[in-house]
Scaffold this motif. Structure first.
Motif, short mmCIF file in Angstrom:
data_model
loop_
_atom_site.label_atom_id
_atom_site.label_comp_id
_atom_site.label_asym_id
_atom_site.label_seq_id
_atom_site.Cartn_x
_atom_site.Cartn_y
_atom_site.Cartn_z
N TRP A 145 0.85 -1.18 0.00
CA TRP A 145 0.00 0.00 0.00
C TRP A 145 0.89 1.23 0.00
N THR A 146 0.33 2.31 -0.43
CA THR A 146 1.06 3.57 -0.44
C THR A 146 0.47 4.47 0.63
N ASN A 147 1.23 5.45 1.05
CA ASN A 147 0.74 6.41 2.02
C ASN A 147 0.73 7.77 1.35
N ASP A 148 -0.28 7.99 0.53
CA ASP A 148 -0.40 9.23 -0.23
C ASP A 148 -1.01 10.31 0.66
N THR A 149 -0.15 11.13 1.26
CA THR A 149 -0.62 12.15 2.19
C THR A 149 -1.36 13.30 1.50
N SER A 150 -1.37 13.30 0.17
CA SER A 150 -2.15 14.34 -0.52
C SER A 150 -3.65 14.02 -0.46
N ILE A 151 -4.00 12.79 -0.13
CA ILE A 151 -5.41 12.41 0.01
C ILE A 151 -5.90 12.88 1.37
N ARG A 174 -4.27 5.58 11.38
CA ARG A 174 -4.81 5.01 12.60
C ARG A 174 -4.97 6.11 13.63
N ASP A 175 -5.98 5.99 14.48
CA ASP A 175 -6.19 6.98 15.53
C ASP A 175 -4.93 7.09 16.37
N GLY A 176 -4.54 8.30 16.69
CA GLY A 176 -3.35 8.53 17.50
C GLY A 176 -2.11 8.79 16.68
N GLU A 177 -2.14 8.45 15.39
CA GLU A 177 -0.98 8.72 14.53
C GLU A 177 -1.06 10.15 14.02
N PRO A 178 0.08 10.80 13.80
CA PRO A 178 0.03 12.16 13.26
C PRO A 178 -0.46 12.14 11.82
N ASP A 179 -1.25 13.13 11.48
CA ASP A 179 -1.78 13.24 10.12
C ASP A 179 -0.75 13.97 9.26
N GLY A 180 -0.05 13.25 8.43
CA GLY A 180 1.02 13.81 7.60
C GLY A 180 0.53 14.76 6.53
N SER A 181 -0.79 14.82 6.27
CA SER A 181 -1.29 15.70 5.21
C SER A 181 -1.37 17.15 5.68
N ARG A 182 -1.41 17.34 6.98
CA ARG A 182 -1.50 18.70 7.50
C ARG A 182 -0.10 19.24 7.73
N VAL A 183 0.22 20.29 7.00
CA VAL A 183 1.53 20.90 7.11
C VAL A 183 1.51 21.85 8.29
N PRO A 184 2.45 21.71 9.20
CA PRO A 184 2.45 22.62 10.35
C PRO A 184 2.71 24.05 9.90
N THR A 185 2.08 24.97 10.60
CA THR A 185 2.29 26.38 10.26
C THR A 185 3.67 26.79 10.77
N ASP A 186 4.29 27.70 10.05
CA ASP A 186 5.63 28.14 10.41
C ASP A 186 5.54 29.13 11.56
N ALA A 187 6.30 28.88 12.59
CA ALA A 187 6.33 29.76 13.76
C ALA A 187 7.33 30.90 13.57
N GLY A 188 7.94 30.96 12.41
CA GLY A 188 8.91 32.00 12.16
C GLY A 188 10.30 31.53 12.51
N PRO A 189 11.26 32.41 12.34
CA PRO A 189 12.63 32.01 12.66
C PRO A 189 12.78 31.80 14.16
N GLY A 190 13.37 30.72 14.52
CA GLY A 190 13.57 30.42 15.93
C GLY A 190 14.88 31.00 16.44
N ILE A 191 15.06 30.94 17.71
CA ILE A 191 16.30 31.38 18.32
C ILE A 191 17.09 30.13 18.67
N PRO A 192 18.23 29.93 18.03
CA PRO A 192 19.00 28.73 18.34
C PRO A 192 19.50 28.74 19.78
N VAL A 193 19.39 27.60 20.42
CA VAL A 193 19.85 27.45 21.80
C VAL A 193 21.11 26.59 21.77
N PRO A 194 22.21 27.09 22.34
CA PRO A 194 23.42 26.26 22.36
C PRO A 194 23.17 24.99 23.18
N THR A 195 23.76 23.90 22.76
CA THR A 195 23.54 22.64 23.46
C THR A 195 23.98 22.71 24.91
N SER A 196 24.90 23.60 25.23
CA SER A 196 25.32 23.72 26.63
C SER A 196 24.24 24.33 27.50
#
Length: 179
Positions: free
Chosen positions: A27-33, A135-157
């Motif tokens: 089967w295919t997972n056509d997220t455009s559907i 399946r219920d509980g799985e993320p719906d890959g067809s919905r593109v998350p909205t962009d929150a804008g440029p983030g502020i990188p946090v150093p790993t430290s």
């Protein structure tokens, strides 16, 4: 002599392991559907008194393919909640695609509420192939998350570091005072 006696069973056992394991149909997972809203309008129940419902062969095949994929093989030892007859099915056809919603029917097993994430949605093509499954509980890959804008990188430290050390004004829940 003992080695020859065990050679044939060993060869047969290894030969059995070399066979490819059967897999479910590809089967295919056509997220455009996009799945329709299954509960926006009332459905006609096939078991309703006096109501006539006609199913085409392609609908029956799509239901069978979706139920087999979701619930797996059935036998006498299959638990009630995993049986095909313990589920409710909604079917809608749009643009040559059969959309199927499968939900657990807790009443069929004497329960009062369904299990969490106990349903699924399928898009099945006219050829009987699963085009998309969600399946219920799985993320719906067809919905593109909205962009929150440029983030502020946090150093790993700094990841996980608290910048405000506790000053004692708020007691920490894991510190017990034994006064």
């Amino acid at each position: 002599m003992a080695i020859k006696r065990f050679m044939l069973p060993a060869v047969l056992l290894l030969a059995g392991c070399l066979r490819p394991t059967p897999t479910r149909e590809a089967w295919t997972n056509d997220t455009s559907i996009e799945f329709p809203r299954f509960f926006e309008q009332p459905a006609v129940e096939a078991a309703a008194d006096g109501g006539m419902v006609e199913l085409g062969g392609n609908v029956l095949r799509a239901l069978d393919v979706a139920a087999a994929d979701f619930l797996g093989p059935q036998d006498a030892n299959t638990p009630c909640v995993d049986r095909r007859e313990s589920h409710r099915y909604r079917v809608m056809q749009q643009q040559g695609i059969l959309f199927i919603r499968i939900d657990e029917d807790p009443r069929a097993c004497g329960l009062s509420a369904p299990a969490l994430d106990s349903g699924a949605q399928y898009a099945v093509g006219s050829d009987g192939r699963i085009l998309r499954r969600l399946r219920d509980g799985e993320p719906d890959g067809s919905r593109v998350p909205t962009d929150a804008g440029p983030g502020i990188p946090v150093p790993t430290s700094e990841v996980g570091r608290s910048f405000d050390p506790p000053d004692g004004s708020v007691p920490l829940p894991f510190i017990q005072s034994h006064e």
